[in-house]
Design an enzyme around this catalytic site. Structure first.
Site, PDB file in Angstrom:
ATOM      1  N   GLY A   1       0.791  -1.224   0.000  1.00 53.98           N
ATOM      2  CA  GLY A   1       0.000   0.000   0.000  1.00 53.98           C
ATOM      3  C   GLY A   1       0.826   1.278   0.000  1.00 53.98           C
ATOM      4  O   GLY A   1       0.306   2.349  -0.299  1.00 53.98           O
ATOM      5  N   ASP A   2       2.093   1.173   0.354  1.00 53.43           N
ATOM      6  CA  ASP A   2       3.021   2.315   0.277  1.00 53.43           C
ATOM      7  C   ASP A   2       4.419   1.735   0.115  1.00 53.43           C
ATOM      8  O   ASP A   2       5.263   1.840   1.006  1.00 53.43           O
ATOM      9  CB  ASP A   2       2.931   3.184   1.530  1.00 53.43           C
ATOM     10  CG  ASP A   2       3.769   4.453   1.425  1.00 53.43           C
ATOM     11  OD1 ASP A   2       4.416   4.657   0.370  1.00 53.43           O
ATOM     12  OD2 ASP A   2       3.802   5.237   2.387  1.00 53.43           O
ATOM     13  N   ALA A   3       4.648   1.121  -1.029  1.00 51.38           N
ATOM     14  CA  ALA A   3       5.875   0.349  -1.251  1.00 51.38           C
ATOM     15  C   ALA A   3       7.050   1.217  -1.667  1.00 51.38           C
ATOM     16  O   ALA A   3       7.978   0.744  -2.327  1.00 51.38           O
ATOM     17  CB  ALA A   3       5.616  -0.737  -2.292  1.00 51.38           C
TER      18      ALA A   3
END
Length: 255
Positions: free
Chosen positions: A180-182
């Site tokens: 989701g926030d790589a």
């Protein structure tokens, strides 16, 4: 994150050592030595707490539905059964602020100076770590949604109206549980140059794996300079898909 904001992001990554410590953080530290390690764009702070029981991290900031620490704690608690992520030690809120205390993990952020000096190693670790995350987390058991319809609805709730082209994603290539926030900072890299864990899981949920891959690839430009996107995709273990990379990068920038 706007890809033109790399300088701003770097400044946010390393707040001054003289940053005032909120009283709540001091209470949560229970006497441990505190070091500021992160400040985000809404004024949230993360401190490293070193004490006799080891290293902990204390996140503290204004209440914000988009970055809810309670939501992050729930996702980390679920993911911790399958892959190396911080263990939640405490989470709470008052009328104006929220906080999250987690255990430390081995390794340094992939954007620590140790690794920005070795971008090939860092990019390889990020790509392989992301693939390992996707393989480890069970899609059928994940209760969290990060698909395009969910993201479009979330954006609308924040007053963001996306253009029609971004509301029609490419066909799903493979559903996984996405980070989701790589972005690069959220992979930890051990002394051996291999990934050792992931942090900042507040948006974790089921989606096409390209939603994560595209953001991870784009973030290499912000942190290591141009020319690393394909190397990250190849480290993940697949060939670049230009259509999906372009779509999910545009969606990230728009939301």
């Amino acid at each position: 994150m706007n890809p033109d904001a790399r300088e701003t992001w770097q400044q946010a990554f390393a707040p001054p050592t003289t940053t005032p410590v909120p009283a709540r953080v001091r209470d949560l530290a229970e006497g441990a030595a505190l070091e500021p390690v992160w400040e985000n764009e809404i004024g949230g702070l993360t401190f490293r707490a070193r004490g006799v029981e080891g290293v902990r991290y204390i996140k503290y900031g204004p209440l914000n539905a988009e970055t809810s620490m309670a939501v992050e704690a729930e996702r980390m608690g679920w993911a911790s059964a399958y892959t190396p992520v911080p263990r939640v030690l405490a989470v709470g809120a008052d009328d104006e602020h929220e906080w999250l205390v987690t255990s430390g993990l081995p390794g340094l952020s992939a954007v620590d100076p140790r690794w920005t000096a070795e971008p090939a190693t860092a990019v390889r670790a990020i790509g392989r770590g992301l693939r390992a995350l996707h393989e480890a987390l069970p899609v059928d058991e994940c209760p969290f949604d990060w698909t395009v319809p969910a993201r479009v609805a979330n954006a609308a709730g924040r007053g963001i109206v996306l253009p029609p082209a971004l509301r029609e994603p490419p066909p799903i290539e493979r559903l996984v549980v996405c980070h989701g926030d790589a972005c690069a900072p959220n992979t930890l890299v051990g002394d051996d140059g291999a990934w050792s864990g992931h942090v900042d899981l507040g948006a974790l949920g089921v989606a096409d794996r390209w939603a994560d891959i595209a953001v991870a690839a784009m973030s290499t430009e912000w942190n290591y300079g141009p020319g690393w996107q394909d190397a990250l995709v190849e480290a993940y273990g697949i060939s670049p898909d230009r259509e999906r990379l372009a779509y999910y990068q545009a969606l990230w920038n728009a939301t």
